[in-house]
Design an enzyme around this catalytic site. Structure first.
Site, PDB file in Angstrom:
ATOM      1  N   ALA A  12       0.439   5.211   4.713  1.00  0.00           N
ATOM      2  CA  ALA A  12      -0.880   5.671   5.171  1.00  0.00           C
ATOM      3  C   ALA A  12      -0.962   7.187   5.292  1.00  0.00           C
ATOM      4  O   ALA A  12      -1.935   7.721   5.809  1.00  0.00           O
ATOM      5  CB  ALA A  12      -1.219   5.013   6.506  1.00  0.00           C
ATOM      6  N   VAL A  63       9.832   1.233   3.392  1.00  0.00           N
ATOM      7  CA  VAL A  63       9.595  -0.219   3.339  1.00  0.00           C
ATOM      8  C   VAL A  63      10.573  -0.937   2.410  1.00  0.00           C
ATOM      9  O   VAL A  63      10.718  -2.151   2.490  1.00  0.00           O
ATOM     10  CB  VAL A  63       8.135  -0.563   2.946  1.00  0.00           C
ATOM     11  CG1 VAL A  63       7.148  -0.052   3.986  1.00  0.00           C
ATOM     12  CG2 VAL A  63       7.784  -0.072   1.545  1.00  0.00           C
ATOM     13  N   TYR A 154       5.907  -1.490 -12.904  1.00  0.00           N
ATOM     14  CA  TYR A 154       4.806  -1.472 -11.935  1.00  0.00           C
ATOM     15  C   TYR A 154       3.946  -2.740 -12.048  1.00  0.00           C
ATOM     16  O   TYR A 154       3.626  -3.380 -11.037  1.00  0.00           O
ATOM     17  CB  TYR A 154       3.965  -0.221 -12.202  1.00  0.00           C
ATOM     18  CG  TYR A 154       2.813  -0.004 -11.256  1.00  0.00           C
ATOM     19  CD1 TYR A 154       3.020   0.477  -9.966  1.00  0.00           C
ATOM     20  CD2 TYR A 154       1.499  -0.266 -11.654  1.00  0.00           C
ATOM     21  CE1 TYR A 154       1.957   0.684  -9.102  1.00  0.00           C
ATOM     22  CE2 TYR A 154       0.436  -0.053 -10.796  1.00  0.00           C
ATOM     23  CZ  TYR A 154       0.663   0.421  -9.522  1.00  0.00           C
ATOM     24  OH  TYR A 154      -0.388   0.630  -8.659  1.00  0.00           O
ATOM     25  N   LYS A 158       3.348  -5.670  -9.248  1.00  0.00           N
ATOM     26  CA  LYS A 158       2.019  -6.024  -8.728  1.00  0.00           C
ATOM     27  C   LYS A 158       1.665  -7.480  -9.035  1.00  0.00           C
ATOM     28  O   LYS A 158       0.990  -8.138  -8.245  1.00  0.00           O
ATOM     29  CB  LYS A 158       0.962  -5.064  -9.295  1.00  0.00           C
ATOM     30  CG  LYS A 158       1.143  -3.617  -8.832  1.00  0.00           C
ATOM     31  CD  LYS A 158       1.121  -3.482  -7.313  1.00  0.00           C
ATOM     32  CE  LYS A 158       1.140  -2.037  -6.859  1.00  0.00           C
ATOM     33  NZ  LYS A 158       1.084  -1.907  -5.388  1.00  0.00           N
TER      34      LYS A 158
HETATM   35  P1  NAP Z   1      -0.186   7.705  -3.368  1.00  0.00           P
HETATM   36  O1  NAP Z   1      -1.337   8.619  -3.223  1.00  0.00           O
HETATM   37  O2  NAP Z   1       0.932   8.074  -4.270  1.00  0.00           O
HETATM   38  O3  NAP Z   1       0.405   7.400  -1.891  1.00  0.00           O
HETATM   39  C1  NAP Z   1       1.475   6.512  -1.769  1.00  0.00           C
HETATM   40  C2  NAP Z   1       1.731   6.237  -0.306  1.00  0.00           C
HETATM   41  O4  NAP Z   1       2.807   5.277  -0.243  1.00  0.00           O
HETATM   42  C3  NAP Z   1       2.167   7.459   0.465  1.00  0.00           C
HETATM   43  O5  NAP Z   1       1.618   7.424   1.754  1.00  0.00           O
HETATM   44  C4  NAP Z   1       3.685   7.303   0.531  1.00  0.00           C
HETATM   45  O6  NAP Z   1       4.260   7.860   1.700  1.00  0.00           O
HETATM   46  C5  NAP Z   1       3.824   5.798   0.613  1.00  0.00           C
HETATM   47  N1  NAP Z   1       5.137   5.341   0.208  1.00  0.00           N
HETATM   48  C6  NAP Z   1       5.734   5.465  -1.013  1.00  0.00           C
HETATM   49  N2  NAP Z   1       6.960   4.929  -0.980  1.00  0.00           N
HETATM   50  C7  NAP Z   1       7.144   4.456   0.272  1.00  0.00           C
HETATM   51  C8  NAP Z   1       8.218   3.788   0.922  1.00  0.00           C
HETATM   52  N3  NAP Z   1       9.347   3.514   0.283  1.00  0.00           N
HETATM   53  N4  NAP Z   1       8.064   3.441   2.230  1.00  0.00           N
HETATM   54  C9  NAP Z   1       6.932   3.735   2.895  1.00  0.00           C
HETATM   55  N5  NAP Z   1       5.877   4.362   2.336  1.00  0.00           N
HETATM   56  C10 NAP Z   1       5.993   4.722   1.045  1.00  0.00           C
HETATM   57  O7  NAP Z   1      -0.654   6.262  -3.860  1.00  0.00           O
HETATM   58  P2  NAP Z   1      -2.113   5.588  -3.878  1.00  0.00           P
HETATM   59  O8  NAP Z   1      -2.713   5.884  -5.181  1.00  0.00           O
HETATM   60  O9  NAP Z   1      -2.836   5.877  -2.634  1.00  0.00           O
HETATM   61  O10 NAP Z   1      -1.683   4.053  -3.926  1.00  0.00           O
HETATM   62  C11 NAP Z   1      -1.629   3.238  -2.777  1.00  0.00           C
HETATM   63  C12 NAP Z   1      -1.412   1.790  -3.195  1.00  0.00           C
HETATM   64  O11 NAP Z   1      -2.454   1.388  -4.080  1.00  0.00           O
HETATM   65  C13 NAP Z   1      -0.108   1.584  -3.985  1.00  0.00           C
HETATM   66  O12 NAP Z   1       0.447   0.323  -3.664  1.00  0.00           O
HETATM   67  C14 NAP Z   1      -0.576   1.599  -5.428  1.00  0.00           C
HETATM   68  O13 NAP Z   1       0.310   0.898  -6.260  1.00  0.00           O
HETATM   69  C15 NAP Z   1      -1.924   0.918  -5.288  1.00  0.00           C
HETATM   70  N6  NAP Z   1      -2.830   1.194  -6.407  1.00  0.00           N
HETATM   71  C16 NAP Z   1      -3.270   2.471  -6.646  1.00  0.00           C
HETATM   72  C17 NAP Z   1      -4.150   2.693  -7.694  1.00  0.00           C
HETATM   73  C18 NAP Z   1      -4.707   4.052  -8.015  1.00  0.00           C
HETATM   74  O14 NAP Z   1      -5.409   4.179  -9.024  1.00  0.00           O
HETATM   75  N7  NAP Z   1      -4.445   5.083  -7.211  1.00  0.00           N
HETATM   76  C19 NAP Z   1      -4.531   1.629  -8.513  1.00  0.00           C
HETATM   77  C20 NAP Z   1      -4.055   0.364  -8.242  1.00  0.00           C
HETATM   78  C21 NAP Z   1      -3.211   0.155  -7.173  1.00  0.00           C
HETATM   79  P3  NAP Z   1       5.058   9.275   1.685  1.00  0.00           P
HETATM   80  O15 NAP Z   1       4.097  10.287   1.167  1.00  0.00           O
HETATM   81  O16 NAP Z   1       5.425   9.475   3.109  1.00  0.00           O
HETATM   82  O17 NAP Z   1       6.224   9.083   0.774  1.00  0.00           O
END
Ligand code: NAP
Length: 246
Positions: A12, A63, A154, A158
């Site tokens: 978050a 996690v 990935y 998912k």
């Molecule tokens: P993001 O901007 O890269 O942010 C990722 C978040 O996950 C960060 O808060 C990060 O925390 C945290 N994180 C990563 N590894 C972690 C771990 N091992 N333990 C705890 N926290 C961890 O990603 P986002 O685009 O917001 O994506 C969020 C979710 O939506 C993901 O599951 C992604 O696969 C999914 N999603 C995203 C998209 C898209 O287009 N953006 C599309 C489909 C699905 P730190 O910064 O503290 O490392």
């Protein structure tokens, strides 16, 4: 505070998870902002929540680490007494074509995205079963349904999240716990910021609505699934993708 719902949002500190934390806090929840490395960013999210009259706490936990998740949720239950909402949002990408993908890059994406989601559900379900209530929302992706060249790790993680969601939904439904997934398409975050302009343009062409979504679009869907209004919805995959997957 005991009146407030206790929500845990993993990952978050940035992006979609940040927007979900803000949205749940605006709906009145006490939000536990989980992060892995971005302590300052997580603190900023908490400050923003407090400035808007809400409250929450930050908690570092990788996690992918089962033992760390055990400690994390034990601490949360000890401190706050319950967990009403769990949003498994933490996720990473390590894109590459299959032929060149290292075992490490495959495994680490599965470890965070799929095993991380399992770890948190595993830890929270005992408490939710005791409460006979709870909402679990898992972040999947449209590529978990459709597959995507260059994202075998990935997409597999998912697709696994979707199977995990439906299985958990079946196991926990009789105790008043719902488990749903959200499958975002392309959303503007750090994760998609790294894509080249050519890929962004080609991706936008695959979206009937013509452009990338905003983190708030996903946050609104998560807040709905966490709300009382969604009490009879479980085991579903809600696409928030501008029509991409239809
Ligand atoms: P993001 O901007 O890269 O942010 C990722 C978040 O996950 C960060 O808060 C990060 O925390 C945290 N994180 C990563 N590894 C972690 C771990 N091992 N333990 C705890 N926290 C961890 O990603 P986002 O685009 O917001 O994506 C969020 C979710 O939506 C993901 O599951 C992604 O696969 C999914 N999603 C995203 C998209 C898209 O287009 N953006 C599309 C489909 C699905 P730190 O910064 O503290 O490392």
């Amino acid at each position: 505070m005991s009146e407030k719902k206790i929500a845990v949002v993993t990952g978050a500190s940035r992006g979609i998870g940040r927007a979900i934390a803000l949205e749940l806090a605006a709906d009145g929840a006490f939000v536990i902002i989980n992060y892995n490395g971005s302590a300052d960013r997580a603190r900023e999210v908490l400050d923003e929540i407090r400035t808007s009259g809400g409250d929450g706490a930050c908690y570092q936990c990788n996690v992918a680490d089962y033992a760390a998740c055990e400690t994390f949720f034990a601490d949360v239950v000890k401190t706050y007494g319950r967990v009403d909402i769990l949003v498994n949002n933490a996720g990473i990408t390590k894109d590459g074509l299959l032929m060149r993908m290292s075992e490490e890059d495959f495994a680490s994406v599965i470890d965070v995205n799929l095993k991380g989601t399992f770890h948190c559900i595993r830890q929270v379900s005992r408490q939710m079963l005791k409460q006979r209530s709870g909402r679990i929302i898992n972040m999947a992706s449209v590529v978990g349904v459709s597959g995507n060249a260059g994202q075998a790790n990935y997409a597999a993680s998912k697709a696994g999240v979707i199977g995990l969601t439906k299985s958990a939904a079946k196991e926990l439904a009789s105790r008043g716990i719902t488990v749903n997934a959200i499958a975002p398409g392309f959303i503007e975050t750090d994760m998609t910021e790294v894509l080249s302009d050519a890929v962004k343009e080609a991706s936008a062409k695959m979206i009937p609505m013509g452009n990338f979504g905003k983190t708030e679009d996903v946050a609104k869907a998560a807040a709905f699934l966490a709300s009382d209004g969604a009490r009879y919805i479980t085991g579903q995959v809600l696409c928030v993708d501008g029509g991409m997957a239809m």
